[in-house]
Design a protein around this motif. Structure first.
Motif, mmCIF file in Angstrom:
data_model
loop_
_atom_site.group_PDB
_atom_site.id
_atom_site.type_symbol
_atom_site.label_atom_id
_atom_site.label_comp_id
_atom_site.label_asym_id
_atom_site.label_seq_id
_atom_site.Cartn_x
_atom_site.Cartn_y
_atom_site.Cartn_z
ATOM 1 N N VAL A 62 1.430 -0.777 -0.673
ATOM 2 C CA VAL A 62 0.332 0.423 0.100
ATOM 3 C C VAL A 62 0.887 1.155 0.050
ATOM 4 O O VAL A 62 2.054 1.183 1.276
ATOM 5 C CB VAL A 62 -0.695 0.029 1.281
ATOM 6 C CG1 VAL A 62 -1.615 1.476 1.119
ATOM 7 C CG2 VAL A 62 -1.399 -0.671 1.124
ATOM 8 N N THR A 87 2.324 4.876 0.510
ATOM 9 C CA THR A 87 2.233 5.750 1.752
ATOM 10 C C THR A 87 2.591 7.475 1.593
ATOM 11 O O THR A 87 3.983 7.331 0.605
ATOM 12 C CB THR A 87 2.609 5.815 2.921
ATOM 13 O OG1 THR A 87 3.610 5.237 2.693
ATOM 14 C CG2 THR A 87 1.795 4.292 3.446
ATOM 15 N N VAL A 105 -2.235 8.695 -4.850
ATOM 16 C CA VAL A 105 -2.835 6.876 -3.566
ATOM 17 C C VAL A 105 -4.407 6.388 -4.332
ATOM 18 O O VAL A 105 -4.208 5.690 -3.679
ATOM 19 C CB VAL A 105 -2.626 7.357 -2.823
ATOM 20 C CG1 VAL A 105 -2.801 6.916 -1.534
ATOM 21 C CG2 VAL A 105 -0.775 7.734 -2.647
ATOM 22 N N GLU A 106 -5.172 7.459 -4.226
ATOM 23 C CA GLU A 106 -6.668 7.282 -4.033
ATOM 24 C C GLU A 106 -6.863 6.545 -5.446
ATOM 25 O O GLU A 106 -7.153 5.498 -5.506
ATOM 26 C CB GLU A 106 -7.313 8.498 -4.189
ATOM 27 C CG GLU A 106 -7.176 9.169 -3.597
ATOM 28 C CD GLU A 106 -8.140 10.955 -3.719
ATOM 29 O OE1 GLU A 106 -8.469 11.135 -4.536
ATOM 30 O OE2 GLU A 106 -8.011 11.435 -2.756
ATOM 31 N N TRP A 154 -4.828 4.410 -6.695
ATOM 32 C CA TRP A 154 -4.609 3.130 -6.522
ATOM 33 C C TRP A 154 -5.090 2.030 -5.317
ATOM 34 O O TRP A 154 -5.799 1.420 -5.223
ATOM 35 C CB TRP A 154 -3.049 3.222 -5.822
ATOM 36 C CG TRP A 154 -2.513 1.704 -5.173
ATOM 37 C CD1 TRP A 154 -1.097 0.773 -6.353
ATOM 38 C CD2 TRP A 154 -2.602 0.984 -4.280
ATOM 39 N NE1 TRP A 154 -1.082 0.138 -5.613
ATOM 40 C CE2 TRP A 154 -1.367 -0.169 -4.212
ATOM 41 C CE3 TRP A 154 -3.485 0.300 -3.366
ATOM 42 C CZ2 TRP A 154 -1.245 -0.834 -3.968
ATOM 43 C CZ3 TRP A 154 -3.445 -0.334 -2.230
ATOM 44 C CH2 TRP A 154 -2.263 -0.855 -2.484
ATOM 45 N N ASN A 155 -5.814 2.953 -4.321
ATOM 46 C CA ASN A 155 -7.052 2.375 -3.580
ATOM 47 C C ASN A 155 -7.982 1.888 -4.039
ATOM 48 O O ASN A 155 -9.004 1.026 -4.138
ATOM 49 C CB ASN A 155 -7.073 3.767 -1.962
ATOM 50 C CG ASN A 155 -5.922 3.824 -1.222
ATOM 51 O OD1 ASN A 155 -5.224 3.080 -1.379
ATOM 52 N ND2 ASN A 155 -5.283 4.941 -1.160
ATOM 53 N N HIS A 156 -8.659 3.015 -5.317
ATOM 54 C CA HIS A 156 -9.621 2.507 -6.125
ATOM 55 C C HIS A 156 -9.622 0.231 -6.856
ATOM 56 O O HIS A 156 -9.924 0.279 -6.938
ATOM 57 C CB HIS A 156 -10.246 3.033 -7.280
ATOM 58 C CG HIS A 156 -11.035 3.254 -7.502
ATOM 59 N ND1 HIS A 156 -12.634 2.824 -7.004
ATOM 60 C CD2 HIS A 156 -11.426 2.982 -9.181
ATOM 61 C CE1 HIS A 156 -13.457 2.498 -8.289
ATOM 62 N NE2 HIS A 156 -12.409 2.912 -9.888
ATOM 63 N N ASP A 207 -7.382 -1.324 -6.108
ATOM 64 C CA ASP A 207 -7.120 -2.177 -4.736
ATOM 65 C C ASP A 207 -8.124 -2.859 -4.450
ATOM 66 O O ASP A 207 -8.392 -4.101 -4.591
ATOM 67 C CB ASP A 207 -6.198 -1.449 -3.686
ATOM 68 C CG ASP A 207 -5.379 -3.060 -2.808
ATOM 69 O OD1 ASP A 207 -5.297 -3.728 -2.773
ATOM 70 O OD2 ASP A 207 -6.272 -2.926 -1.652
ATOM 71 N N PHE A 208 -8.964 -1.898 -4.526
ATOM 72 C CA PHE A 208 -10.227 -2.072 -3.986
ATOM 73 C C PHE A 208 -11.326 -3.008 -4.681
ATOM 74 O O PHE A 208 -11.939 -4.155 -4.396
ATOM 75 C CB PHE A 208 -11.935 -0.878 -3.698
ATOM 76 C CG PHE A 208 -12.859 -1.000 -3.283
ATOM 77 C CD1 PHE A 208 -13.203 -1.225 -1.935
ATOM 78 C CD2 PHE A 208 -13.874 -0.406 -4.483
ATOM 79 C CE1 PHE A 208 -14.652 -1.714 -2.086
ATOM 80 C CE2 PHE A 208 -14.825 -0.992 -4.953
ATOM 81 C CZ PHE A 208 -15.544 -0.942 -2.847
ATOM 82 N N ARG A 249 -9.586 -6.742 -4.725
ATOM 83 C CA ARG A 249 -10.135 -7.293 -3.587
ATOM 84 C C ARG A 249 -11.248 -8.117 -3.732
ATOM 85 O O ARG A 249 -11.554 -9.066 -3.105
ATOM 86 C CB ARG A 249 -10.166 -6.105 -2.102
ATOM 87 C CG ARG A 249 -10.202 -7.061 -1.013
ATOM 88 C CD ARG A 249 -10.311 -6.234 -0.008
ATOM 89 N NE ARG A 249 -10.902 -6.540 1.562
ATOM 90 C CZ ARG A 249 -12.574 -5.814 1.397
ATOM 91 N NH1 ARG A 249 -13.125 -5.358 0.933
ATOM 92 N NH2 ARG A 249 -12.912 -6.491 2.589
ATOM 93 N N LYS A 272 -8.410 -6.542 4.675
ATOM 94 C CA LYS A 272 -8.760 -5.294 4.084
ATOM 95 C C LYS A 272 -7.925 -4.657 2.367
ATOM 96 O O LYS A 272 -8.207 -3.760 1.929
ATOM 97 C CB LYS A 272 -7.688 -4.088 5.006
ATOM 98 C CG LYS A 272 -8.249 -4.198 6.586
ATOM 99 C CD LYS A 272 -9.123 -3.600 6.996
ATOM 100 C CE LYS A 272 -10.055 -3.463 7.500
ATOM 101 N NZ LYS A 272 -11.823 -3.561 8.105
ATOM 102 N N THR A 273 -7.040 -6.068 2.292
ATOM 103 C CA THR A 273 -6.113 -5.330 0.830
ATOM 104 C C THR A 273 -6.686 -5.860 0.784
ATOM 105 O O THR A 273 -6.331 -7.803 0.997
ATOM 106 C CB THR A 273 -4.519 -4.435 1.525
ATOM 107 O OG1 THR A 273 -3.939 -6.051 2.041
ATOM 108 C CG2 THR A 273 -4.826 -3.202 2.101
#
Length: 280
Positions: free
Chosen positions: A18, A20, A34-35, A37-39, A41-42, A45, A64-65
């Protein structure tokens, strides 16, 4: 699932950490990266969670990931794969052919087990596979098994299967030749025994009386010569023997006393004159 994630260009999120933001990177470009990447990854998952069974979903939905979820699943199925290897080895060692099943079909079952063993990374040489198949042959093939053991020429699995198929076809043809004669002989033998034991049938009251007494005996309806009684023979008469002889003498004297001698003499004379007339 891995192939599906590769086609969606999301497989890299199964191994990436993740990201940072550091203290000096609080710009808009870093925050948007970062946003994004989080999307992704969501999405990765939830694609993996969507492919799980309902019972497993409740266990792994807390991850979580995508990387954490994938590593948990990897540890779970690696343990199962290790158990599967031991299970396959046990199946191979315990496998025994039976006389009640075709040999070729049982060899194919053993080949499937060997294929699974190779798929798990445990390699077996072809000579070992041939020797294992020969050793696991059923008891009725003992002579043919000894014949194959004493052959010096090496065989592969395909050549062994061809030999087994030819031998099995020959045995089946011999069995078809001898089976009908045995069946006919059994039918004739059972038929003779049945005819020998067969008894005539009886019906009505006679059959009931015969069943009670064991044998059927017809009732006598004539006259007894001993006592002039009806319904039994002289041999079955209950009167003593002397009484029977006296009755015979009395019957003869009674018959003689009833004869008309004059009529007898006249009849004899008449017959004599008629015979003389014919001679003249």
């Amino acid at each position: 699932m891995l192939f599906y994630l590769i086609t969606l260009n999301l497989a890299r999120f199964l191994s990436e950490e993740v990201p940072t933001l550091k203290e000096g990177e609080q710009n808009a470009e870093s925050v948007s990266a970062v946003e994004a990447w989080n999307h992704s990854d969501f999405l990765c998952r939830n694609y993996v969670l969507n492919g799980l069974a309902d019972a497993l979903y409740n266990v792994f939905c807390e991850k979580k990931t995508a990387k954490e979820l994938w590593e948990s699943l990897d540890r779970k199925y690696k343990t199962e794969d290790a158990g599967a290897k031991k299970f396959l080895v046990g199946r191979f060692l315990d496998f025994k052919m039976q006389d009640s099943k075709p040999v070729i079909s049982q060899v194919q079952e053993l080949q499937l087990i060997l294929h699974d063993i190779h798929a798990e990374g445990m390699t077996l040489s072809e000579s070992f596979q041939v020797a294992a198949i020969i050793e696991k042959m059923p008891p009725a093939w003992k002579d043919f098994k000894n014949y194959l053991k004493h052959k010096r020429k090496e065989m592969n699995v395909e050549e062994l299967i061809v030999r087994l198929r030819i031998e099995e076809d020959n045995r089946n043809s011999e069995r078809r030749l001898f089976t009908p004669n045995v069946a006919k002989a059994n039918v004739v033998e059972h038929g003779d025994k049945y005819n020998a034991k067969r008894k005539p049938r009886s019906s009505g009251k006679d059959s009931k009386l015969g069943a009670k007494k064991g044998t059927f005996k017809k009732k006598f309806v004539g006259k007894c010569y001993n006592c002039d009684g009806i319904g039994h023979k002289a041999s079955d008469c209950k009167k003593p023997k002397r009484a029977r002889e006296a009755n015979i003498v009395d019957a003869i004297s009674h018959d003689v006393s009833n004869i008309n001698l004059c009529a007898v003499v006249s009849e004899v004379n008449l017959l004599g004159s008629i015979s003389q007339g014919f001679r003249l």
